[in-house]
Design a protein around this motif. Structure first.
Motif, short mmCIF file in Angstrom:
data_model
loop_
_atom_site.label_atom_id
_atom_site.label_comp_id
_atom_site.label_asym_id
_atom_site.label_seq_id
_atom_site.Cartn_x
_atom_site.Cartn_y
_atom_site.Cartn_z
N ILE A 116 0.87 -1.17 0.00
CA ILE A 116 0.00 0.00 0.00
C ILE A 116 0.91 1.22 0.00
O ILE A 116 1.88 1.29 0.76
N LYS A 117 0.58 2.19 -0.87
CA LYS A 117 1.45 3.37 -0.99
C LYS A 117 0.67 4.66 -0.76
O LYS A 117 -0.33 4.93 -1.43
N ASN A 118 1.11 5.45 0.17
CA ASN A 118 0.65 6.82 0.39
C ASN A 118 -0.86 7.02 0.26
O ASN A 118 -1.32 7.82 -0.56
N PRO A 119 -1.67 6.31 1.06
CA PRO A 119 -3.10 6.64 1.06
C PRO A 119 -3.32 8.05 1.61
O PRO A 119 -2.72 8.42 2.63
N LYS A 120 -4.16 8.82 0.97
CA LYS A 120 -4.30 10.22 1.33
C LYS A 120 -5.06 10.39 2.64
O LYS A 120 -4.67 11.18 3.51
N SER A 121 -6.18 9.67 2.79
CA SER A 121 -6.95 9.77 4.02
C SER A 121 -7.78 8.52 4.21
O SER A 121 -7.96 7.73 3.28
N GLY A 122 -8.31 8.33 5.43
CA GLY A 122 -9.16 7.21 5.71
C GLY A 122 -8.42 6.08 6.41
O GLY A 122 -7.27 6.23 6.84
N ILE A 123 -9.09 4.95 6.53
CA ILE A 123 -8.53 3.79 7.22
C ILE A 123 -8.64 2.56 6.32
O ILE A 123 -9.72 2.27 5.79
N ILE A 124 -7.55 1.86 6.15
CA ILE A 124 -7.50 0.61 5.38
C ILE A 124 -7.21 -0.52 6.37
O ILE A 124 -6.13 -0.56 6.97
N ILE A 147 4.23 1.80 2.09
CA ILE A 147 5.24 2.72 1.56
C ILE A 147 4.81 4.14 1.87
O ILE A 147 3.71 4.58 1.51
N ARG A 148 5.68 4.86 2.57
CA ARG A 148 5.43 6.26 2.92
C ARG A 148 6.55 7.12 2.36
O ARG A 148 7.71 6.71 2.30
N GLY A 149 6.20 8.35 1.97
CA GLY A 149 7.22 9.30 1.54
C GLY A 149 7.17 9.53 0.05
O GLY A 149 6.45 8.86 -0.69
#
Length: 284
Positions: free
Chosen positions: A247-255, A264-266
């Motif tokens: 999972i990469k850089n979800p903008k908002s919410g909960i998964i 993956i962040r950044g």
């Protein structure tokens, strides 16, 4: 009611402006190679007929097509028509349905590139489809038990309900709005990018980089296979069973997932504060 039975027509506009008639066991083909054989018809039932001419059903209304065959030479078969029922038929020419209103297809086989563009009130039940750019810019559609193979399907579709379907399709659901998909298999790369109000319920999602750049995305009891780099820049609330690759850089919410290989962040260009949670703990 007028009945036309067992005839062959190949001239231009052979049955133009026909009204309140049954056309049965007829062949629309021949050396004259005429177009628009049933154009501007009203209240017509066409049964057990074969077509090999262009543009047969344009500007028709209140029509029924049953157990008919339209071959690959039947280009652009139904345009600008309304209130139609198509049953047990084969639609084989390019651009078979376009800008039509309130059309129902049941038990049909469709092999038609660019099928169904800009239609409104389209319903398909128990059909098979092979197409590219399937249902481009359609509105108010319902699909049930449809098997579809092709690329670039459901782009710019608005207000759709899809149930019990199986799609093998790349770049599907791009820019769609207010779309609900239930109990279906969605196989292909880059599913649902730029969608708004897409809801997936009890679906199997297969393929790389699904569901990026989405607004108001919801997944309920869905399962993934081979999905990596998912949910980038999406506003998402998701419940995913099984394992997701990354999972990469979800903008908002909960998964919420059973397990995830990597979060993956950044390197993001917008703030990304979406949470990823396993059944037991927050993981990134």
């Amino acid at each position: 009611m007028n009945r036309i039975y067992g005839k062959t027509f190949d001239e231009e506009r052979a049955l133009y402006n026909l009204s309140g008639a049954t056309v049965e066991n007829c062949t629309f083909a021949g050396p004259a190679d005429g177009e628009s054989v049933l154009k501007e018809c009203r209240g017509v039932t066409v049964k057990n007929c074969s077509f090999s001419l262009r543009y047969p059903f344009w500007h028709d209304s209140d029509y029924v097509i049953e157990n008919c065959t339209m071959d690959e030479l039947t280009r652009a078969a139904l345009w600008y028509s309304k209130n139609g029922v198509i049953k047990g038929s084969t639609l084989g020419g390019i651009k078979a349905l376009r800008e039509c209103d309130d059309t129902v297809l049941t038990h049909c086989d469709v092999n038609s590139p660019e099928f169904g563009w800009r239609c409104r009130g389209l319903e398909m039940i128990d059909c098979t489809v092979e197409s590219q750019y399937f249902l481009f810019e359609c509105r108010d559609i319902k699909l049930k038990n449809v098997t579809m193979k092709g690329k670039y399907s459901f782009q710019y579709v608005e207000n759709a309900v899809i149930e019990d379907c199986n799609f093998d399709t790349k770049d599907a659901f791009w820019h769609c709005k207010n779309m609900t998909v239930k109990n279906s298999v969605l196989k292909g790369e880059y599913l649902g990018w730029y969608s708004e109000g897409l809801t997936l319920i009890n679906c199997l999602i297969i393929g790389t980089q699904p569901l990026c750049y989405c607004k108001n995305l919801t997944l309920i009891n869905c399962r993934t296979e081979g999905c990596d780099l998912a949910f980038e820049y999406s506003d998402v609330n998701a419940d995913v069973t099984g394992h997701i690759v990354s999972i990469k850089n979800p903008k908002s919410g909960i998964i919420t997932v059973d397990s995830v290989g990597e979060v993956i962040r950044g390197d993001n260009v917008v703030p990304c504060n979406g949470e990823v949670v396993t059944r037991e703990r927050k993981c990134g």
